[in-house]
Enzyme design. Sequence first.
Site, PDB file in Angstrom:
ATOM      1  N   ASP A  82      54.103 -57.088  24.469  1.00 36.54           N
ATOM      2  CA  ASP A  82      53.988 -58.543  24.328  1.00 36.54           C
ATOM      3  C   ASP A  82      55.052 -59.050  23.365  1.00 36.54           C
ATOM      4  OD1 ASP A  82      52.846 -61.103  24.583  1.00 36.54           O
ATOM      5  OD2 ASP A  82      51.495 -60.768  22.884  1.00 36.54           O
ATOM      6  N   HIS A 179      50.104 -70.249  19.767  1.00 37.90           N
ATOM      7  CA  HIS A 179      49.523 -68.992  19.335  1.00 37.90           C
ATOM      8  C   HIS A 179      48.578 -69.224  18.153  1.00 37.90           C
ATOM      9  CE1 HIS A 179      53.355 -67.652  21.285  1.00 37.90           C
ATOM     10  NE2 HIS A 179      52.504 -66.816  21.851  1.00 37.90           N
ATOM     11  N   GLY A 180      47.539 -68.402  18.072  1.00 38.85           N
ATOM     12  CA  GLY A 180      46.604 -68.521  16.966  1.00 38.85           C
ATOM     13  C   GLY A 180      45.555 -69.585  17.235  1.00 38.85           C
ATOM     14  N   GLY A 208      48.656 -68.241  24.183  1.00 35.09           N
ATOM     15  CA  GLY A 208      47.910 -69.138  23.309  1.00 35.09           C
ATOM     16  C   GLY A 208      46.598 -69.603  23.903  1.00 35.09           C
ATOM     17  N   ALA A 209      45.919 -68.717  24.655  1.00 35.25           N
ATOM     18  CA  ALA A 209      44.661 -69.109  25.294  1.00 35.25           C
ATOM     19  C   ALA A 209      43.455 -68.957  24.376  1.00 35.25           C
ATOM     20  CB  ALA A 209      44.441 -68.310  26.572  1.00 35.25           C
ATOM     21  N   SER A 210      43.598 -68.229  23.271  1.00 42.17           N
ATOM     22  CA  SER A 210      42.496 -68.160  22.318  1.00 42.17           C
ATOM     23  C   SER A 210      42.216 -69.557  21.771  1.00 42.17           C
ATOM     24  CB  SER A 210      42.857 -67.230  21.147  1.00 42.17           C
ATOM     25  OG  SER A 210      42.814 -65.879  21.537  1.00 42.17           O
ATOM     26  N   ALA A 231      44.289 -62.959  22.052  1.00 38.95           N
ATOM     27  CA  ALA A 231      44.561 -62.105  20.895  1.00 38.95           C
ATOM     28  C   ALA A 231      43.695 -62.503  19.700  1.00 38.95           C
ATOM     29  CB  ALA A 231      46.044 -62.152  20.513  1.00 38.95           C
TER      30      ALA A 231
END
Length: 288
Positions: A82, A179-180, A208-210, A231
């Site tokens: 990744d 992200h995050g 960035g799906a979290s 993640a």
Amino acid sequence: MGLVTSTKYLLHARDNKYAICAFNIHNLETLKAVTSTSFESNSPVILQATPGTVRFAGADYLVAMAKTAADKYNIPIVMHLDHGEDYNMVLECLRAGFTSIMIDGSKHPYTENISIVKKVVELSHALGVPVEAELGTIGGVEDDLSIMGDGVYTNPEVAFDFIEKTGVDSLAVAIGTCHGLYKKKPQLDYVRLAEIRKLVSIPLVLHGASDLLDESVKKCIELGISKVNIATELKIAFSAAVQTVYYEKPAENDPRKLFTPAIDAMKAVVKNKINLVGSADKVTRISH
């Protein structure tokens, strides 16, 4: 069945309007949580490691653990790099046995991004390994990745040109995710995503799906996303479970008693995401 490449499974997801989760792993515990739950859900799965995780755990260790899980569970498991940062990292992972590569040249000027990706595509394709790239930049902070600001959205026409010139197999698109964790409600550009899908045929990837709302993830899949990266939510589940053990038993020093609740917490996240993206019970259908 051994580790597999991602192409066949992402194309099936693209054609059948679901997605495959790509979970970032860091150690044996995260890998066990992801692979055991994928087996229980009869779902293909992509394990992925950032350069920071490769340096932490070792590419050879990661591949060995992933191969063990693939043989144990007999489901399609991909080992993916990744946000690969340079040619040497890619080479290290390919030599170790990674079956999918992302090379991220998105922070570079467009022509340089093309050059970087094309070189990796030539190397990886010679070994039968597919390549993911990123166009536009996805903001936020995750692991060892940090992009200041909100990022730059992917231009649909440029995406078509980029794919034609690089021969890349999948594309991470910037449509407003980061992200995050989100500091404010994301404004996703669904129109842009639909336009990209109309112009290009390769699988599209949502980074960035979290922390995204479930309905947002589902709409992105309906509009053409085939791979969904998770993640941060796994890391939060892991750390919260460990902290709970320490809170309840401050003198606990047995890693097994710390990590078992952490695995269970991560399994719950993995199951939820697999159901969300629609990949449960897809293994048999893909095989036939």
